[in-house]
Motif scaffolding. Sequence first.
Motif, PDB file in Angstrom:
ATOM      1  N   GLY A 117      38.115  25.188 -35.309  1.00  0.00           N
ATOM      2  CA  GLY A 117      37.322  24.261 -36.367  1.00  0.00           C
ATOM      3  C   GLY A 117      38.060  22.975 -36.084  1.00  0.00           C
ATOM      4  N   MET A 118      37.552  21.858 -36.637  1.00  0.00           N
ATOM      5  CA  MET A 118      37.916  20.664 -36.231  1.00  0.00           C
ATOM      6  C   MET A 118      37.998  19.779 -37.660  1.00  0.00           C
ATOM      7  SD  MET A 118      35.558  19.996 -33.003  1.00  0.00           S
ATOM      8  CE  MET A 118      34.366  19.603 -33.924  1.00  0.00           C
ATOM      9  N   ALA A 119      38.487  18.634 -37.578  1.00  0.00           N
ATOM     10  CA  ALA A 119      38.719  17.436 -38.655  1.00  0.00           C
ATOM     11  C   ALA A 119      39.024  16.478 -38.147  1.00  0.00           C
ATOM     12  CB  ALA A 119      39.700  18.008 -39.942  1.00  0.00           C
ATOM     13  N   ILE A 120      38.435  15.463 -38.835  1.00  0.00           N
ATOM     14  CA  ILE A 120      38.812  13.950 -38.317  1.00  0.00           C
ATOM     15  C   ILE A 120      39.253  13.080 -39.275  1.00  0.00           C
ATOM     16  CG2 ILE A 120      36.324  13.241 -38.878  1.00  0.00           C
ATOM     17  CD1 ILE A 120      36.368  11.519 -36.167  1.00  0.00           C
ATOM     18  N   ASP A 121      40.212  12.209 -38.936  1.00  0.00           N
ATOM     19  CA  ASP A 121      40.699  10.864 -40.004  1.00  0.00           C
ATOM     20  C   ASP A 121      40.277   9.784 -39.162  1.00  0.00           C
ATOM     21  OD1 ASP A 121      42.216   9.163 -41.292  1.00  0.00           O
ATOM     22  OD2 ASP A 121      43.746  10.377 -41.756  1.00  0.00           O
ATOM     23  N   ARG A 122      39.288   9.188 -39.663  1.00  0.00           N
ATOM     24  CA  ARG A 122      38.900   8.126 -38.705  1.00  0.00           C
ATOM     25  C   ARG A 122      39.648   6.891 -38.933  1.00  0.00           C
ATOM     26  NH1 ARG A 122      32.706   6.835 -39.646  1.00  0.00           N
ATOM     27  NH2 ARG A 122      33.217   5.169 -37.972  1.00  0.00           N
ATOM     28  N   ALA A 123      40.195   6.464 -40.095  1.00  0.00           N
ATOM     29  CA  ALA A 123      41.085   5.419 -40.462  1.00  0.00           C
ATOM     30  C   ALA A 123      42.245   5.526 -39.529  1.00  0.00           C
ATOM     31  CB  ALA A 123      41.482   5.402 -42.073  1.00  0.00           C
ATOM     32  N   LYS A 124      43.063   6.625 -39.315  1.00  0.00           N
ATOM     33  CA  LYS A 124      43.952   6.436 -38.681  1.00  0.00           C
ATOM     34  C   LYS A 124      43.661   6.795 -37.259  1.00  0.00           C
ATOM     35  CE  LYS A 124      47.125   8.238 -42.253  1.00  0.00           C
ATOM     36  NZ  LYS A 124      48.115   8.995 -42.726  1.00  0.00           N
ATOM     37  N   GLY A 125      42.587   7.369 -36.899  1.00  0.00           N
ATOM     38  CA  GLY A 125      41.976   7.410 -35.717  1.00  0.00           C
ATOM     39  C   GLY A 125      42.555   8.882 -34.973  1.00  0.00           C
ATOM     40  N   HIS A 126      42.540   9.799 -35.709  1.00  0.00           N
ATOM     41  CA  HIS A 126      43.201  11.164 -35.536  1.00  0.00           C
ATOM     42  C   HIS A 126      42.007  12.009 -35.740  1.00  0.00           C
ATOM     43  CE1 HIS A 126      47.503   9.655 -36.894  1.00  0.00           C
ATOM     44  NE2 HIS A 126      47.042   9.134 -35.457  1.00  0.00           N
ATOM     45  N   MET A 127      41.942  13.038 -34.827  1.00  0.00           N
ATOM     46  CA  MET A 127      41.034  14.316 -34.572  1.00  0.00           C
ATOM     47  C   MET A 127      42.117  15.805 -34.488  1.00  0.00           C
ATOM     48  SD  MET A 127      37.927  15.444 -34.691  1.00  0.00           S
ATOM     49  CE  MET A 127      36.834  14.317 -33.648  1.00  0.00           C
ATOM     50  N   TYR A 128      41.831  16.668 -35.409  1.00  0.00           N
ATOM     51  CA  TYR A 128      42.552  17.853 -35.354  1.00  0.00           C
ATOM     52  C   TYR A 128      41.890  18.842 -34.823  1.00  0.00           C
ATOM     53  CZ  TYR A 128      45.626  15.093 -38.185  1.00  0.00           C
ATOM     54  OH  TYR A 128      46.630  14.093 -38.635  1.00  0.00           O
ATOM     55  N   ASP A 159      39.661  21.058 -42.693  1.00  0.00           N
ATOM     56  CA  ASP A 159      39.174  19.973 -43.263  1.00  0.00           C
ATOM     57  C   ASP A 159      40.234  19.136 -44.075  1.00  0.00           C
ATOM     58  OD1 ASP A 159      37.168  18.241 -44.148  1.00  0.00           O
ATOM     59  OD2 ASP A 159      36.410  19.342 -45.692  1.00  0.00           O
ATOM     60  N   ILE A 160      39.874  17.755 -44.379  1.00  0.00           N
ATOM     61  CA  ILE A 160      40.816  16.828 -44.561  1.00  0.00           C
ATOM     62  C   ILE A 160      40.875  16.804 -46.228  1.00  0.00           C
ATOM     63  CG2 ILE A 160      41.830  14.677 -44.446  1.00  0.00           C
ATOM     64  CD1 ILE A 160      41.458  14.774 -41.591  1.00  0.00           C
ATOM     65  N   ASP A 161      41.732  16.696 -46.928  1.00  0.00           N
ATOM     66  CA  ASP A 161      41.431  16.325 -48.230  1.00  0.00           C
ATOM     67  C   ASP A 161      41.808  14.667 -48.451  1.00  0.00           C
ATOM     68  OD1 ASP A 161      41.669  15.692 -51.028  1.00  0.00           O
ATOM     69  OD2 ASP A 161      43.226  17.292 -51.699  1.00  0.00           O
ATOM     70  N   ALA A 162      40.732  14.164 -48.762  1.00  0.00           N
ATOM     71  CA  ALA A 162      40.812  12.374 -48.657  1.00  0.00           C
ATOM     72  C   ALA A 162      41.594  11.793 -49.652  1.00  0.00           C
ATOM     73  CB  ALA A 162      39.359  11.889 -48.650  1.00  0.00           C
ATOM     74  N   ARG A 163      42.058  12.761 -50.566  1.00  0.00           N
ATOM     75  CA  ARG A 163      42.911  12.099 -51.618  1.00  0.00           C
ATOM     76  C   ARG A 163      44.437  11.864 -51.240  1.00  0.00           C
ATOM     77  NH1 ARG A 163      40.791  16.506 -55.976  1.00  0.00           N
ATOM     78  NH2 ARG A 163      41.129  17.621 -54.195  1.00  0.00           N
ATOM     79  N   ASP A 164      44.950  12.950 -50.246  1.00  0.00           N
ATOM     80  CA  ASP A 164      45.943  12.797 -49.776  1.00  0.00           C
ATOM     81  C   ASP A 164      46.432  12.735 -48.235  1.00  0.00           C
ATOM     82  OD1 ASP A 164      45.816  15.490 -49.129  1.00  0.00           O
ATOM     83  OD2 ASP A 164      47.068  16.171 -50.738  1.00  0.00           O
ATOM     84  N   GLY A 165      45.267  13.051 -47.571  1.00  0.00           N
ATOM     85  CA  GLY A 165      45.277  13.044 -46.175  1.00  0.00           C
ATOM     86  C   GLY A 165      45.692  14.218 -45.483  1.00  0.00           C
TER      87      GLY A 165
END
Length: 479
Positions: A117-128, A159-165
């Motif tokens: 699986g994968m998840a992305i944090d675009r604001a920080k520029g990270h992919m997991y 997946d990322i919880d957008a409330r706490d990252g």
Amino acid sequence: MRSRTRTRGRRAALFISLFTSLCVVPAVLVGTTGGTAQAQTQTRVPAQERVPVQERVQVQERVQAEERVQAEAGARVQAPVQAGRGSVDAVGRSADRLPAPPTAVDGGAWQSGHLQGMAIDRAKGHMYFSFTNLLVKTDLRGTPLGSVTGLTGHLGDLDIDARDGRIYGSLEYKAAKAFYIAVFDGDRITRMNMDAESTGVLSTVHLEEVVRDYSADMNGDGVFDGDTAGTPDHRYGCSGIDGVAFGPAFDGKGGTRLTVAYGVYANTGRQDNDHQVLLQYDVRRWKQYERPLTEDAPHTSGPAAPDGKYFVYTGNTTYGVQNLEYDASQGDWLLAVYKGTKTSFPNYSLFVVDGSKDPVRGTIRGQQRPERGLLLSLLPHGLYDAPSGVYGWTSAGQYGLVSLDDGRHYLAEAGTVQVDGVTHQTGRAVLHRWTGVAPTPFAPLPSPGPAGSPLPSAVTPPAGQFVRRSQPPLRTLAP
């Protein structure tokens, strides 16, 4: 004064008229940030009032034309994307302007299990990237920034919880009958090979409901047969958990929920394993349950029951929902699976739960004793198998599926490579656009990616919030 008032009124009317003509998907119930629900009154639009086919075609053609122009121009700085999941910082603040997502992110090659699986944090520029027993953090150029090792269980979808990252993933220890949600603190993953137990980057929450169904002695012989498909044990055929995603509550009562999908064993000799099972949890109360991972002594700290349990009739699959994703632009849930093997079903590899339909209490088919539960509806688009009544598509996404909540998605490519004679697992996120066309509903995007502004049908919620829609948006090109 009267003249100014009229001018403002005309401007407001013009704005409302333009807004109404552009917005196809009205928000019905907006999830919470910090636990405050915001409800709006909205009547569901019946099927006969959906957007005409010709209009859908025109909109899609316009979007495709824009993509071609942008690709030819080679523009790498694109229009800003409204903040949705994956476009927030660690405390859930929206990003006013985000760079265009790359058309591909390389997750590297590792001596590990395969990509899950994968998840992305675009604001920080990270992919997991989850590689079964390894979590890898990269930047959006594919440069490794850190990793978490030492996992002996099965780490699945992310997946990322957008409330706490923080990054949430399914984690199984079947031999110990222990099933967890793993919660990673991405900000603390700062170097390679960080130990899962000793570095404080990972906490876990136990899921008792999964244990009950996985270990159920269904034939009543007093013996649990363990991790095997060739048994009548395991309620609903439960093999554990895999797909996870944040999105709105299915029951429409507001708030963001973590949805956890069962794995389901492939077994053609039983009839009680033809549903996908989805559990929903309100994770705002989970701090009290979180414990460090101790693999030698698995803990049982977690909620006694889910906040909701739901069933989707798809036919039996091979290990259930591998990747689960909520698409805020459509308001629907995407379920990517390994195909099933029962000849009485079409055995599609992608199902979509219709987010505009409320759960309905009904019979859970095929159970040994009559049983009723909350049933979810498949989106009536794509391929259709009349004998079973099942809709679906043929698609990738089983190794990773990430929605950017604007009509674009990352689909994973998984493979192997030999490094000094040793097999390494590879993973790569590739950007696609949802078309809804059967049999394959995703189309790869040209390089560079298209403009970041949402598609005309998109409703992109504020950071940490989700929209439960009441009206089907633009979904497909006409056949």
